[in-house]
Scaffold this motif. Structure first.
Motif, PDB file in Angstrom:
ATOM      1  N   MET A  54      30.255 -39.869  16.266  1.00 29.05           N
ATOM      2  CA  MET A  54      31.541 -39.890  16.481  1.00 29.05           C
ATOM      3  C   MET A  54      32.064 -38.767  17.283  1.00 29.05           C
ATOM      4  N   ARG A  55      33.237 -38.920  17.729  1.00 25.52           N
ATOM      5  CA  ARG A  55      33.935 -37.902  18.447  1.00 25.52           C
ATOM      6  C   ARG A  55      34.351 -36.682  17.177  1.00 25.52           C
ATOM      7  N   PRO A  56      34.139 -35.278  17.570  1.00 33.80           N
ATOM      8  CA  PRO A  56      34.645 -34.379  16.798  1.00 33.80           C
ATOM      9  C   PRO A  56      35.892 -34.566  15.931  1.00 33.80           C
ATOM     10  N   GLU A  57      36.753 -35.043  16.836  1.00 31.55           N
ATOM     11  CA  GLU A  57      38.195 -35.362  16.152  1.00 31.55           C
ATOM     12  C   GLU A  57      37.974 -36.335  15.323  1.00 31.55           C
ATOM     13  N   THR A  58      37.459 -37.428  15.296  1.00 32.16           N
ATOM     14  CA  THR A  58      37.370 -38.539  14.542  1.00 32.16           C
ATOM     15  C   THR A  58      36.784 -38.220  13.242  1.00 32.16           C
ATOM     16  N   LEU A  59      35.637 -37.373  13.364  1.00 35.42           N
ATOM     17  CA  LEU A  59      34.958 -36.780  12.185  1.00 35.42           C
ATOM     18  C   LEU A  59      36.078 -36.009  11.442  1.00 35.42           C
ATOM     19  N   ARG A  60      36.637 -35.234  11.968  1.00 37.68           N
ATOM     20  CA  ARG A  60      37.578 -34.172  11.230  1.00 37.68           C
ATOM     21  C   ARG A  60      38.504 -35.042  10.438  1.00 37.68           C
ATOM     22  N   GLU A  61      38.985 -36.013  11.311  1.00 37.01           N
ATOM     23  CA  GLU A  61      40.097 -36.961  10.661  1.00 37.01           C
ATOM     24  C   GLU A  61      39.637 -37.959   9.522  1.00 37.01           C
ATOM     25  N   ARG A  62      38.098 -38.166   9.717  1.00 28.78           N
ATOM     26  CA  ARG A  62      37.564 -39.030   8.498  1.00 28.78           C
ATOM     27  C   ARG A  62      37.594 -38.134   7.290  1.00 28.78           C
ATOM     28  N   GLU A  63      37.159 -36.889   7.619  1.00 26.48           N
ATOM     29  CA  GLU A  63      37.089 -35.994   6.203  1.00 26.48           C
ATOM     30  C   GLU A  63      38.050 -35.626   5.734  1.00 26.48           C
ATOM     31  N   GLU A  64      39.346 -35.382   6.634  1.00 28.03           N
ATOM     32  CA  GLU A  64      40.646 -34.846   6.226  1.00 28.03           C
ATOM     33  C   GLU A  64      41.518 -36.042   5.621  1.00 28.03           C
ATOM     34  N   LYS A  65      41.543 -37.329   6.181  1.00 27.78           N
ATOM     35  CA  LYS A  65      42.498 -38.098   5.807  1.00 27.78           C
ATOM     36  C   LYS A  65      41.618 -39.162   4.806  1.00 27.78           C
ATOM     37  N   GLN A  66      40.346 -39.380   4.834  1.00 20.89           N
ATOM     38  CA  GLN A  66      39.811 -40.388   3.890  1.00 20.89           C
ATOM     39  C   GLN A  66      39.269 -39.395   2.795  1.00 20.89           C
ATOM     40  N   GLY A  67      39.100 -38.160   2.850  1.00 16.50           N
ATOM     41  CA  GLY A  67      38.255 -37.563   1.824  1.00 16.50           C
ATOM     42  C   GLY A  67      36.733 -37.631   1.832  1.00 16.50           C
ATOM     43  N   MET A  68      36.359 -37.867   3.101  1.00 14.99           N
ATOM     44  CA  MET A  68      34.703 -38.131   3.121  1.00 14.99           C
ATOM     45  C   MET A  68      34.145 -37.058   3.804  1.00 14.99           C
ATOM     46  N   GLY A  69      33.101 -36.385   3.222  1.00 14.79           N
ATOM     47  CA  GLY A  69      32.609 -35.238   3.560  1.00 14.79           C
ATOM     48  C   GLY A  69      31.497 -35.834   4.601  1.00 14.79           C
ATOM     49  N   PRO A  70      30.622 -34.691   5.435  1.00 14.18           N
ATOM     50  CA  PRO A  70      29.780 -35.028   6.399  1.00 14.18           C
ATOM     51  C   PRO A  70      28.697 -35.912   5.902  1.00 14.18           C
ATOM     52  N   PRO A  71      27.791 -36.446   6.512  1.00 15.61           N
ATOM     53  CA  PRO A  71      26.849 -37.462   5.827  1.00 15.61           C
ATOM     54  C   PRO A  71      25.700 -36.440   5.188  1.00 15.61           C
ATOM     55  N   GLY A  72      25.302 -37.020   4.011  1.00 11.43           N
ATOM     56  CA  GLY A  72      24.599 -36.198   3.078  1.00 11.43           C
ATOM     57  C   GLY A  72      25.135 -35.300   1.976  1.00 11.43           C
ATOM     58  N   SER A  73      26.509 -35.241   2.188  1.00  8.40           N
ATOM     59  CA  SER A  73      27.230 -34.724   1.127  1.00  8.40           C
ATOM     60  C   SER A  73      27.122 -34.947  -0.221  1.00  8.40           C
ATOM     61  N   GLY A  74      26.986 -34.026  -1.049  1.00  6.38           N
ATOM     62  CA  GLY A  74      26.750 -34.410  -2.422  1.00  6.38           C
ATOM     63  C   GLY A  74      26.539 -32.986  -3.258  1.00  6.38           C
ATOM     64  N   ASP A  75      26.444 -33.062  -4.539  1.00 11.05           N
ATOM     65  CA  ASP A  75      26.417 -31.483  -5.391  1.00 11.05           C
ATOM     66  C   ASP A  75      24.959 -31.634  -5.584  1.00 11.05           C
ATOM     67  N   ALA A  76      24.105 -30.636  -5.000  1.00 14.10           N
ATOM     68  CA  ALA A  76      22.781 -30.512  -5.134  1.00 14.10           C
ATOM     69  C   ALA A  76      22.443 -29.830  -6.655  1.00 14.10           C
ATOM     70  N   THR A  77      23.420 -29.318  -7.381  1.00 19.43           N
ATOM     71  CA  THR A  77      23.365 -28.732  -8.709  1.00 19.43           C
ATOM     72  C   THR A  77      23.437 -29.807  -9.777  1.00 19.43           C
ATOM     73  N   ARG A  78      23.721 -30.664  -9.477  1.00 14.70           N
ATOM     74  CA  ARG A  78      24.049 -32.007 -10.404  1.00 14.70           C
ATOM     75  C   ARG A  78      23.032 -32.974 -10.495  1.00 14.70           C
ATOM     76  N   PRO A  79      22.490 -33.059 -12.008  1.00 15.71           N
ATOM     77  CA  PRO A  79      21.288 -33.837 -12.023  1.00 15.71           C
ATOM     78  C   PRO A  79      21.775 -35.417 -12.042  1.00 15.71           C
ATOM     79  N   ASN A  80      20.834 -36.026 -11.680  1.00 15.43           N
ATOM     80  CA  ASN A  80      21.102 -37.897 -11.615  1.00 15.43           C
ATOM     81  C   ASN A  80      21.556 -37.986 -13.033  1.00 15.43           C
ATOM     82  N   ASN A  81      22.498 -39.000 -12.976  1.00 19.69           N
ATOM     83  CA  ASN A  81      22.905 -39.809 -14.299  1.00 19.69           C
ATOM     84  C   ASN A  81      21.853 -40.556 -14.896  1.00 19.69           C
TER      85      ASN A  81
END
Length: 319
Positions: free
Chosen positions: A155-182
Motif C-alpha cells: 500500500m501507499r505510505p499514506e494508506t498504511l498510516r490511515e489504516r493504522e490510525e483510523k482502523q486501529g490496525m498495526g503493521p503486519p505481524g503486530s502482536g505482543d511477543a511477551t504474551r503466552p498463547n491462550n
C-alpha cells in the motif's frame, strides 16, 4: 495420506469435495530439515529432478495452506513447502528478522539441493511469506528462476498510516511477543477464536476449518495455538523493510509475477497502480475473481490455474 489431514473433529460437519480428497491422496513426504540448528517442518511432492518449486505461507499460518494446492502441480515439478520459523511445527530460532528469514529460505532450498540441477527453483509464497521471498531474491536472486507473490500487502505510505490510525490496525505481524498463547478448554472454543487476518468470509468454509484444526495442538488443560508468540518481536529494520515493500518489489531485477484476490483488502487496484508508479510496469499482476486475501481458501481451483499459467509461460521463456 488423507487420514492424517482429515479428522472427524473438523471434517465431520462438512461434505468434502472429491478434488480436495484426491489432492490429499497425492503422495507426499513429510519431515523436518535442520536449518541453523533448528527444525523446519516441510512437505514434499513430485519427482526429484523435475523443475523445483519452493513454497511458504503467510503470517501465523502453516504448510497445509498448500497441501491441497501443490498436488495439482506435482506431476510436473519437485515441490517443497515449508513452515517459517516459529509457525506451524517449525522451531523458532534467532534468525527470525526479515533478513534472517530470507537467508533461511535460501538455506532451505540448499538443504533440498535445489540449486544443483539444470533448472533454478521458483518461489511461490503467500502474504508474509512473499515478503520473505522478496528478501531471498534481494540476497540471492540469481540462484532462483523467479518469485510468484501471492497477495502480499502493498500500500501507499499514506494508506498504511490511515489504516493504522483510523482502523486501529498495526503493521503486519503486530502482536505482543511477551504474551503466552491462550489455552482453550476444548476444541470448539478454540475453533471459535480462529480468525483470519484480515477478517473475511471464505469461499470454501471447510478449508477454513481444515486450516484452523492444523493451527492448533492439544496440551494439558485444552487446546492452544502452534505458533510461538515470539514471532511478534519486531525490529526497526523489520518495520522499515515492510514500509518499503512496494519499492523493493518494483526494483527487483528478476522474474516476478503477482497473483492477488480481486476483492483483497491488502492488495487492490490502487496497489497495482502504486507498484507500476514505482517502476513495476514489467510485473504481470493477475487478479483471481471472487477471491479476497486468502486466495487458496476462497478460490482454490482458480488459484491453481493462475499458478499453472505463470509457471507454463516461464517454462517456455515468456515473461
Amino acid at each position: 495420506m488423507a487420514s492424517t489431514d482429515i479428522q472427524e473433529l473438523w471434517a465431520g460437519s462438512h461434505q468434502l469435495p472429491s478434488w480436495f480428497i484426491e489432492a490429499l491422496e497425492v503422495p507426499r513426504e513429510e519431515g523436518f530439515v535442520d536449518i541453523g540448528g533448528s527444525k523446519v517442518h516441510y512437505f514434499r511432492w513430485g519427482t526429484r529432478g523435475k523443475p523445483p518449486l519452493l513454497m511458504t505461507h503467510g503470517f501465523l499460518s502453516h504448510v497445509r495452506c498448500f497441501a491441497f494446492i501443490a498436488p495439482f502441480l506435482a506431476g510436473e515439478y519437485d515441490i517443497v513447502a515449508y513452515e517459517l520459523a516459529g509457525m506451524g511445527d517449525s522451531e523458532l530460532h534467532s534468525a527470525s528478522t526479515h533478513a534472517g528469514r530470507g537467508a533461511n529460505m535460501i538455506a532451505v532450498a540448499e538443504a533440498f539441493d535445489f540449486f544443483s540441477g539444470p533448472v533454478k527453483p521458483t518461489i511461490i509464497a503467500h502474504s508474509f511469506g512473499s515478503s520473505v521471498g522478496v528478501t531471498a531474491m534481494e540476497l540471492a536472486g540469481d540462484k532462483f528462476a523467479g518469485l510468484i507473490i501471492c497477495d502480499l500487502m502493498i500500500m501507499r505510505p499514506e494508506t498504511l498510516r490511515e489504516r493504522e490510525e483510523k482502523q486501529g490496525m498495526g503493521p503486519p505481524g503486530s502482536g505482543d511477543a511477551t504474551r503466552p498463547n491462550n489455552i482453550y478448554p476444548d476444541y470448539k472454543t478454540a475453533l471459535g477464536r480462529y480468525i483470519l487476518s484480515p477478517p473475511q468470509p471464505v469461499g470454501e468454509p471447510f478449508l477454513k476449518d481444515y486450516m484452523a484444526y492444523h493451527s492448533l495442538r492439544q496440551v494439558e488443560g485444552g487446546w492452544t495455538w502452534k505458533f510461538n508468540p515470539l514471532v511478534f518481536a519486531r525490529t526497526e529494520d523489520d518495520n522499515s523493510a515492510q514500509q518499503q515493500l512496494g519499492g523493493r518489489v518494483a526494483n527487483l531485477q528478476h522474474r516476478l509475477a503477482i497473483i492477488y484476490g480481486e476483492n483483497s483488502q491488502l492488495f487492490d487496484a490502487d496497489s497495482v497502480a502504486y507498484v507500476k508508479e514505482l517502476g513495476g510496469t514489467h510485473i504481470p499482476m493477475i487478479a483471481v475473481p471472487e477471491a479476497e486475501h486468502h486466495l487458496m481458501l476462497d478460490q482454490p481451483i482458480a488459484f491453481v490455474t493462475a499458478l499453472r499459467s505463470v509457471l507454463a509461460l516461464w517454462k517456455h521463456g515468456q515473461a
